[in-house]
Write a protein that holds these residues in place. Sequence first.
Motif, short mmCIF file in Angstrom:
data_model
loop_
_atom_site.label_atom_id
_atom_site.label_comp_id
_atom_site.label_asym_id
_atom_site.label_seq_id
_atom_site.Cartn_x
_atom_site.Cartn_y
_atom_site.Cartn_z
N UNK A 179 7.10 9.92 9.10
CA UNK A 179 5.67 9.66 9.27
C UNK A 179 5.22 8.40 8.54
N UNK A 180 5.90 8.09 7.45
CA UNK A 180 5.55 6.91 6.65
C UNK A 180 6.31 5.66 7.07
N UNK A 232 8.04 12.44 -1.53
CA UNK A 232 8.32 12.91 -0.17
C UNK A 232 8.33 14.43 -0.11
N UNK A 233 8.99 15.05 -1.08
CA UNK A 233 9.07 16.51 -1.11
C UNK A 233 7.68 17.11 -1.37
N UNK A 234 6.97 16.57 -2.33
CA UNK A 234 5.65 17.09 -2.66
C UNK A 234 4.67 16.98 -1.50
N UNK A 235 4.70 15.84 -0.83
CA UNK A 235 3.82 15.66 0.34
C UNK A 235 4.16 16.66 1.44
N UNK A 236 5.43 16.92 1.62
CA UNK A 236 5.85 17.83 2.68
C UNK A 236 5.61 19.28 2.36
N UNK A 237 5.98 19.71 1.16
CA UNK A 237 5.94 21.13 0.79
C UNK A 237 4.55 21.56 0.34
N UNK A 241 0.82 -1.20 0.00
CA UNK A 241 0.00 0.00 0.00
C UNK A 241 0.86 1.26 0.00
N UNK A 242 1.98 1.20 0.74
CA UNK A 242 2.89 2.34 0.77
C UNK A 242 3.46 2.61 -0.60
#
Length: 254
Positions: free
Chosen positions: A209-210, A245-250, A5-6
């Motif tokens: 977090x993941x 990772x960057x998109x989710x964070x920023x 799923x990840x």
Amino acid sequence: MKATLLKEFLDTKVVQYNHPKFIESDPIQVPHAFTAKEDIEIAGFLTATIAWGNRKSIISSAKRFMELLDNAPYDFVLNHTPSDLDRCVPFVHRTFNGEDCKQFIRSLQHLYKTYGGLESIFSKYAETDSLQGAISRFKSLFFEIDHRPRSQKHISDPLKNSAAKRINMMLRWFVRRDNSGVDFGIWKSLSPAQLSCPLDVHSGNVARKLGLLTRKQNDAKALQELDQNLRHLDPRDPVKYDFALFGLGVFEKF
């Protein structure tokens, strides 16, 4: 989150953010203004070198840097005279100043004239599954000419426990090949499988977090842990997940 799923979740985010629209707000737009390999390399390296802080500020400073080089970075690096470097004196981006600017241009000239350029150095010292040792070797060659010690802080050394975020980002730009038109893929002698994720506050927090990262510091040991986990998801192109990772964070404040 289960591994399958990840992977599905992150793969979806890669498709979302590994897209030409990403260029519009990212420092990678600066080397994208050029077409010749050496121009892209030099513009990308210098942009990555000052890539900390606000992204709009980074882009503005990097474009100003290119203007100092007559928007012909390779020609300027190769053929500048000492007096040409005087125009760099007023340049400042955070702690990177005019003296650093002059030093970096001189060192780049040395690398291209002595070693054939950036790609040849990284290719020579690359390991099968890592470019971190090559980064360290690159730094030593970059500063083997006379230089001011203060300039050394602007290139990180993974062998001194740095995550070397900026130079790993640059390597992603040059080595990684895909069909999206974001990363350049101009270094054919290296493989995306050798790359490491540009680890910063945003990607690090999302990775924790993941469950992809447990170490609290964003250092070389954390990068090694993250690399191992991303390679389980995609051993051939692990650093594509930098977009997720960057998109989710920023952009999503995940």
